[in-house]
Write a protein that holds these residues in place. Structure first.
Motif, PDB file in Angstrom:
ATOM      1  N   PHE A  27      67.044  45.413  50.863  1.00 51.37           N
ATOM      2  CA  PHE A  27      65.907  45.534  50.961  1.00 51.37           C
ATOM      3  C   PHE A  27      65.548  47.245  49.791  1.00 51.37           C
ATOM      4  O   PHE A  27      64.247  47.278  49.455  1.00 51.37           O
ATOM      5  N   GLN A  28      66.235  47.420  48.592  1.00 53.29           N
ATOM      6  CA  GLN A  28      66.550  48.726  47.874  1.00 53.29           C
ATOM      7  C   GLN A  28      65.913  47.122  46.284  1.00 53.29           C
ATOM      8  O   GLN A  28      65.289  47.771  46.314  1.00 53.29           O
ATOM      9  N   LEU A  29      66.196  46.010  46.716  1.00 55.62           N
ATOM     10  CA  LEU A  29      65.730  45.138  45.543  1.00 55.62           C
ATOM     11  C   LEU A  29      64.044  45.634  46.093  1.00 55.62           C
ATOM     12  O   LEU A  29      63.148  44.744  45.315  1.00 55.62           O
ATOM     13  N   LEU A  30      63.501  44.885  47.419  1.00 60.56           N
ATOM     14  CA  LEU A  30      62.387  45.719  47.524  1.00 60.56           C
ATOM     15  C   LEU A  30      61.833  46.305  47.433  1.00 60.56           C
ATOM     16  O   LEU A  30      60.063  46.077  46.374  1.00 60.56           O
ATOM     17  N   MET A  31      62.423  47.373  47.542  1.00 57.23           N
ATOM     18  CA  MET A  31      61.392  48.421  47.003  1.00 57.23           C
ATOM     19  C   MET A  31      61.464  48.154  45.520  1.00 57.23           C
ATOM     20  O   MET A  31      60.446  49.573  45.484  1.00 57.23           O
ATOM     21  N   GLY A  32      62.617  48.272  44.359  1.00 53.92           N
ATOM     22  CA  GLY A  32      62.159  47.922  42.846  1.00 53.92           C
ATOM     23  C   GLY A  32      61.323  47.744  42.643  1.00 53.92           C
ATOM     24  O   GLY A  32      60.494  47.263  41.769  1.00 53.92           O
ATOM     25  N   ILE A  33      60.857  45.390  43.114  1.00 52.27           N
ATOM     26  CA  ILE A  33      60.047  45.058  42.669  1.00 52.27           C
ATOM     27  C   ILE A  33      58.453  45.473  43.563  1.00 52.27           C
ATOM     28  O   ILE A  33      57.930  45.478  42.764  1.00 52.27           O
ATOM     29  N   PHE A  34      58.134  46.076  44.945  1.00 49.35           N
ATOM     30  CA  PHE A  34      57.076  46.464  44.638  1.00 49.35           C
ATOM     31  C   PHE A  34      57.024  47.757  44.446  1.00 49.35           C
ATOM     32  O   PHE A  34      55.963  48.586  44.633  1.00 49.35           O
ATOM     33  N   LYS A  35      57.636  48.051  43.816  1.00 44.00           N
ATOM     34  CA  LYS A  35      57.764  49.998  42.972  1.00 44.00           C
ATOM     35  C   LYS A  35      57.285  50.651  43.561  1.00 44.00           C
ATOM     36  O   LYS A  35      56.565  51.150  44.147  1.00 44.00           O
ATOM     37  N   MET A  36      58.304  51.190  44.948  1.00 43.20           N
ATOM     38  CA  MET A  36      58.401  51.636  46.371  1.00 43.20           C
ATOM     39  C   MET A  36      59.117  53.155  46.481  1.00 43.20           C
ATOM     40  O   MET A  36      59.248  53.324  46.960  1.00 43.20           O
ATOM     41  N   GLY A  37      59.101  53.504  44.322  1.00 46.60           N
ATOM     42  CA  GLY A  37      60.126  54.815  45.029  1.00 46.60           C
ATOM     43  C   GLY A  37      59.326  56.058  45.587  1.00 46.60           C
ATOM     44  O   GLY A  37      60.285  57.030  46.089  1.00 46.60           O
ATOM     45  N   SER A  38      57.791  55.967  45.396  1.00 46.30           N
ATOM     46  CA  SER A  38      57.198  56.682  46.600  1.00 46.30           C
ATOM     47  C   SER A  38      57.745  56.785  47.616  1.00 46.30           C
ATOM     48  O   SER A  38      57.697  58.744  48.411  1.00 46.30           O
ATOM     49  N   VAL A  39      58.123  56.268  48.471  1.00 46.27           N
ATOM     50  CA  VAL A  39      58.350  56.487  50.030  1.00 46.27           C
ATOM     51  C   VAL A  39      59.854  57.654  49.832  1.00 46.27           C
ATOM     52  O   VAL A  39      60.251  57.913  51.160  1.00 46.27           O
ATOM     53  N   LEU A  40      60.471  57.685  48.402  1.00 44.13           N
ATOM     54  CA  LEU A  40      61.514  58.944  49.110  1.00 44.13           C
ATOM     55  C   LEU A  40      60.637  60.274  48.291  1.00 44.13           C
ATOM     56  O   LEU A  40      61.674  61.103  49.322  1.00 44.13           O
ATOM     57  N   ARG A  41      59.663  60.245  48.109  1.00 42.91           N
ATOM     58  CA  ARG A  41      58.878  61.620  49.111  1.00 42.91           C
ATOM     59  C   ARG A  41      59.152  62.349  50.434  1.00 42.91           C
ATOM     60  O   ARG A  41      58.885  63.704  50.874  1.00 42.91           O
ATOM     61  N   PHE A  42      59.198  61.511  51.006  1.00 40.45           N
ATOM     62  CA  PHE A  42      58.994  61.895  52.565  1.00 40.45           C
ATOM     63  C   PHE A  42      60.416  62.414  53.005  1.00 40.45           C
ATOM     64  O   PHE A  42      60.392  62.811  54.233  1.00 40.45           O
ATOM     65  N   ILE A  43      61.279  62.505  52.297  1.00 39.66           N
ATOM     66  CA  ILE A  43      62.710  62.513  52.444  1.00 39.66           C
ATOM     67  C   ILE A  43      62.525  63.626  51.346  1.00 39.66           C
ATOM     68  O   ILE A  43      62.741  63.954  50.463  1.00 39.66           O
ATOM     69  N   SER A  44      62.675  64.970  52.322  1.00 39.32           N
ATOM     70  CA  SER A  44      62.628  66.481  51.563  1.00 39.32           C
ATOM     71  C   SER A  44      64.460  66.776  51.490  1.00 39.32           C
ATOM     72  O   SER A  44      65.461  65.622  51.660  1.00 39.32           O
ATOM     73  N   ASN A  45      64.407  67.420  50.562  1.00 40.12           N
ATOM     74  CA  ASN A  45      65.604  68.074  49.741  1.00 40.12           C
ATOM     75  C   ASN A  45      66.306  69.191  50.866  1.00 40.12           C
ATOM     76  O   ASN A  45      67.993  68.622  51.083  1.00 40.12           O
ATOM     77  N   GLY A  46      64.983  69.264  52.168  1.00 38.74           N
ATOM     78  CA  GLY A  46      66.146  69.942  53.686  1.00 38.74           C
ATOM     79  C   GLY A  46      66.851  69.314  54.449  1.00 38.74           C
ATOM     80  O   GLY A  46      67.912  68.866  54.639  1.00 38.74           O
ATOM     81  N   VAL A  47      66.020  67.773  54.185  1.00 35.78           N
ATOM     82  CA  VAL A  47      66.904  66.544  54.454  1.00 35.78           C
ATOM     83  C   VAL A  47      67.777  66.563  54.268  1.00 35.78           C
ATOM     84  O   VAL A  47      69.105  66.378  54.391  1.00 35.78           O
ATOM     85  N   MET A  48      67.817  66.724  52.817  1.00 33.05           N
ATOM     86  CA  MET A  48      69.159  65.634  51.712  1.00 33.05           C
ATOM     87  C   MET A  48      69.990  66.790  52.482  1.00 33.05           C
ATOM     88  O   MET A  48      71.471  66.198  52.252  1.00 33.05           O
ATOM     89  N   THR A  49      69.632  67.793  52.017  1.00 30.83           N
ATOM     90  CA  THR A  49      70.816  69.046  52.015  1.00 30.83           C
ATOM     91  C   THR A  49      71.889  69.017  53.381  1.00 30.83           C
ATOM     92  O   THR A  49      73.093  68.883  53.733  1.00 30.83           O
ATOM     93  N   GLY A  50      70.798  68.665  54.246  1.00 33.25           N
ATOM     94  CA  GLY A  50      71.480  69.199  55.935  1.00 33.25           C
ATOM     95  C   GLY A  50      72.024  67.260  55.827  1.00 33.25           C
ATOM     96  O   GLY A  50      73.186  67.581  56.588  1.00 33.25           O
ATOM     97  N   PHE A  51      72.101  66.558  55.368  1.00 30.87           N
ATOM     98  CA  PHE A  51      72.504  65.369  55.757  1.00 30.87           C
ATOM     99  C   PHE A  51      73.750  65.152  54.938  1.00 30.87           C
ATOM    100  O   PHE A  51      74.548  64.601  55.391  1.00 30.87           O
ATOM    101  N   VAL A  52      73.493  65.363  53.463  1.00 33.74           N
ATOM    102  CA  VAL A  52      74.965  65.317  53.159  1.00 33.74           C
ATOM    103  C   VAL A  52      76.214  66.474  53.264  1.00 33.74           C
ATOM    104  O   VAL A  52      77.170  66.096  53.334  1.00 33.74           O
ATOM    105  N   LEU A  53      75.423  67.557  53.874  1.00 30.85           N
ATOM    106  CA  LEU A  53      76.058  68.276  54.335  1.00 30.85           C
ATOM    107  C   LEU A  53      77.595  68.230  55.436  1.00 30.85           C
ATOM    108  O   LEU A  53      78.511  68.240  55.564  1.00 30.85           O
ATOM    109  N   GLY A  54      76.367  67.409  56.308  1.00 32.68           N
ATOM    110  CA  GLY A  54      76.840  66.801  57.820  1.00 32.68           C
ATOM    111  C   GLY A  54      77.858  65.411  57.407  1.00 32.68           C
ATOM    112  O   GLY A  54      79.500  65.937  57.893  1.00 32.68           O
ATOM    113  N   SER A  55      77.312  64.906  56.251  1.00 33.37           N
ATOM    114  CA  SER A  55      77.997  63.668  55.528  1.00 33.37           C
ATOM    115  C   SER A  55      79.721  64.517  55.222  1.00 33.37           C
ATOM    116  O   SER A  55      80.480  63.835  55.391  1.00 33.37           O
ATOM    117  N   ALA A  56      79.695  65.594  54.478  1.00 36.78           N
ATOM    118  CA  ALA A  56      80.729  66.047  53.937  1.00 36.78           C
ATOM    119  C   ALA A  56      81.851  66.638  54.738  1.00 36.78           C
ATOM    120  O   ALA A  56      82.935  66.253  54.792  1.00 36.78           O
TER     121      ALA A  56
END
Length: 552
Positions: A99-128
């Motif tokens: 999946f990472q290869l496909l995202m790289g080949i098709f230049k889908m880096g913009s998909v990451l914009r849908f994961i906001s800083n609030g989402v990632m902060t909550g996710f990493v906090l919960g993971s820790a």
């Protein structure tokens, strides 16, 4: 030239050695989180690190195991009923890589914009927090009953049964944390603190009567050979698709943070897509050699740079040195106390939470929407399989964004003060008979908002021979709901002896209207296409409106 190459090689070797020394205890610990033999954590530090260093666009980025990827992989195995299943784990790693290869080949880096800083902060906090909770059994020597499958229930059971804690295990765990904290205060050895304490505590426990203190060798043997080709469980593909996509995104988000600070800023070719491809290769190949999901590690990359790395050879050296440790010191790994690994992982979890403080405060102060997203994502990580928490956070972000945006869409009235000169103000409550009214929308007219446009337009119940011009200069296309609203407005105004005109219509929008026959419904004479001159089409529409009124 040879001297410069020699100097660079020495710097890269020293940096690689520093990374390897830190990666050993973390690799072993993260493998324990996933619930598999520590050797697979070390294999990841060999295969993924070497391939990542050789192929990513950011030459100094270290691709290896991370806290969030380890806890995510553990969550997948547990939630799918495959706890400890190596074939499933390797298949997961391969699919994450694909999946990472496909995202790289098709230049889908913009998909990451849908994961906001609030989402990632909550996710990493919960993971820790999950890492800390997950190591309490090894840290205390008390094993929770199998009937408790909820993290809160596990913590409650541990706290209630504190008299059953194993004193020796507890002392080893606290001694580990104390020594790491002490050594991290010493500049010369702060980066090697985990590795040094791991060796000290292992030797200490081996030399004394360890009584009930469990060691790695009590549960599994550590092989000392080279990574061998392994066959993944292909039958698990169907149940791993969604988890693999989620983990691929988590890995790429982690790496995006690394790229932002340590990426190759001189070459536009070596952008995010190249880094995605490098990580994808590391996982896709690593899965066939006992590797676990890996990604760009911020802490290891920072250590690599601070240790003097000058090229991608530093990462390659790190992998080779890790391989050497596997070949010659595998038997030593079996002597490592579980309490020591638990102490190290608990400290890593605490440090992650402390490191997140500025992010948490920023999210807290930014907006209520960001705060709600962060808190819901955080709670979701504790109550459901971890990979679902990302999707919950993203879905909530989009829902709140849509709601928030719908509240901000406004319809403003443009008042003509002279030829090609207009002022903007709030719309009138009613259209004036025998007069031209120009309105323009501000905000995103998506489907949830489009249906309410007719409520924002001035009332025309009592208007006669009035002209309403709807300026669409900032809207290249419209969704079907918005188009239907425009058609309805045109018909309602026409039925009351009034006229509806569109101005500032882009060529793309005009094609869209023609394709579905709306140009005929509204009337081709009522559509004014935008030109390169600002307000020119609106001025023409205004003149047309005046002619219409004068002819009545």
């Amino acid at each position: 030239m040879f001297k410069r190459f020699k100097k660079t090689s020495v710097s890269d070797f020293v940096a690689g050695l520093s990374v390897a020394v830190v990666s050993i205890p973390e690799g072993i610990g993260f493998a324990m989180i996933v619930g598999v033999n520590p050797i697979y954590g070390l294999y990841t530090g060999v295969i993924a690190t070497i391939i990542g260093a050789s192929s990513t666009g950011s030459p100094l980025m270290i691709v290896t195991l991370t806290n969030t990827l380890a806890i995510s992989a553990a969550s997948v195995l547990t939630s799918t009923g495959n706890e400890g299943a190596l074939g499933v784990l390797f298949m997961l790693t391969i699919m994450v890589g694909i999946f990472q290869l496909l995202m790289g080949i098709f230049k889908m880096g913009s998909v990451l914009r849908f994961i906001s800083n609030g989402v990632m902060t909550g996710f990493v906090l919960g993971s820790a927090l999950l890492v800390i909770i997950g190591q309490l059994e090894n840290f205390t020597g008390y094993h929770v009953s199998a009937e408790y499958n909820n993290e809160f229930a596990k913590v409650r059971d541990i706290l209630v049964n504190f008299p059953q804690f194993d004193t020796t295990t507890l002392l080893v765990g606290f001694a580990t944390i104390g020594l790491v904290v002490l050594l991290q205060r010493m500049k010369q050895i702060e980066h090697s603190a985990y590795a040094i304490v791991l060796v000290i505590m292992t030797i200490f426990v081996a030399l004394i009567d360890r009584i009930s203190t469990e060691i790695v060798g009590d549960h599994m043997a550590i092989p000392s050979g080279l990574p061998e080709f392994v066959m993944p469980d292909f039958s698990a593909i169907s149940i791993l698709i969604i988890p693999a996509i989620a983990i691929a995104l988590v890995g790429l988000i982690d790496a995006a943070g690394v790229m932002a600070v340590y990426g190759n800023k001189k070459s536009k070719k070596n952008g995010p897509s190249r880094d995605f491809i490098g990580q994808g290769l590391a996982n896709a190949v690593g899965g066939f050699f006992g590797g676990m999901p890996a990604g760009g590690s911020f802490s290891r990359t920072a250590l690599n740079v601070e240790s003097g790395a000058r090229s991608r050879m530093a990462g390659i050296f790190a992998g080779i040195i890790t391989l050497g440790i596997i070949l010659f010191f595998a038997s030593f790994i079996e002597l490592i106390p579980h309490a020591t690994l638990a102490g190290i992982l608990i400290l890593i979890g605490i440090n992650i939470i402390l490191h997140l403080r500025p992010e948490i405060i920023a999210v807290w102060k930014t907006s209520q929407v960001s705060l709600i997203v962060m808190m819901v994502t955080f709670v979701a990580t504790l109550l459901m399989p971890l990979y679902y928490a990302i999707f919950v956070g993203v879905a909530l972000s989009l829902i709140l964004y849509v709601f928030n945006t719908s509240m901000k869409v406004r319809l403003m009235q443009m008042r003509r003060t002279g030829e090609m000169r207009y002022t903007v103000s709030e719309t009138d409550k009613e259209l004036t008979s025998s007069d031209v009214t120009i309105v323009t929308p501000y905000g995103n007219i998506f489907f949830a908002v489009a249906g309410n446009i007719d409520h924002l337009v001035p009332s025309f119940d009592h208007a006669k021979n009035a002209v309403l011009i709807f300026r669409l200069r900032e809207h290249k296309t419209l969704n079907s709901t918005a188009i239907k609203t425009m058609v309805d407005l045109a018909e309602e105004l026409r039925s009351g002896s009034n006229r509806f005109i569109l101005s500032g219509v882009s060529e793309i929008l005009l094609e869209q209207l023609k394709r579905i026959g709306v140009d005929k419904q509204i009337g081709e004479e009522n559509i004014f296409v935008a030109t390169d001159t600002l307000l020119e089409s609106t001025e023409k529409a205004w003149i047309e409106g005046q002619i219409y009124i004068n002819n009545k």
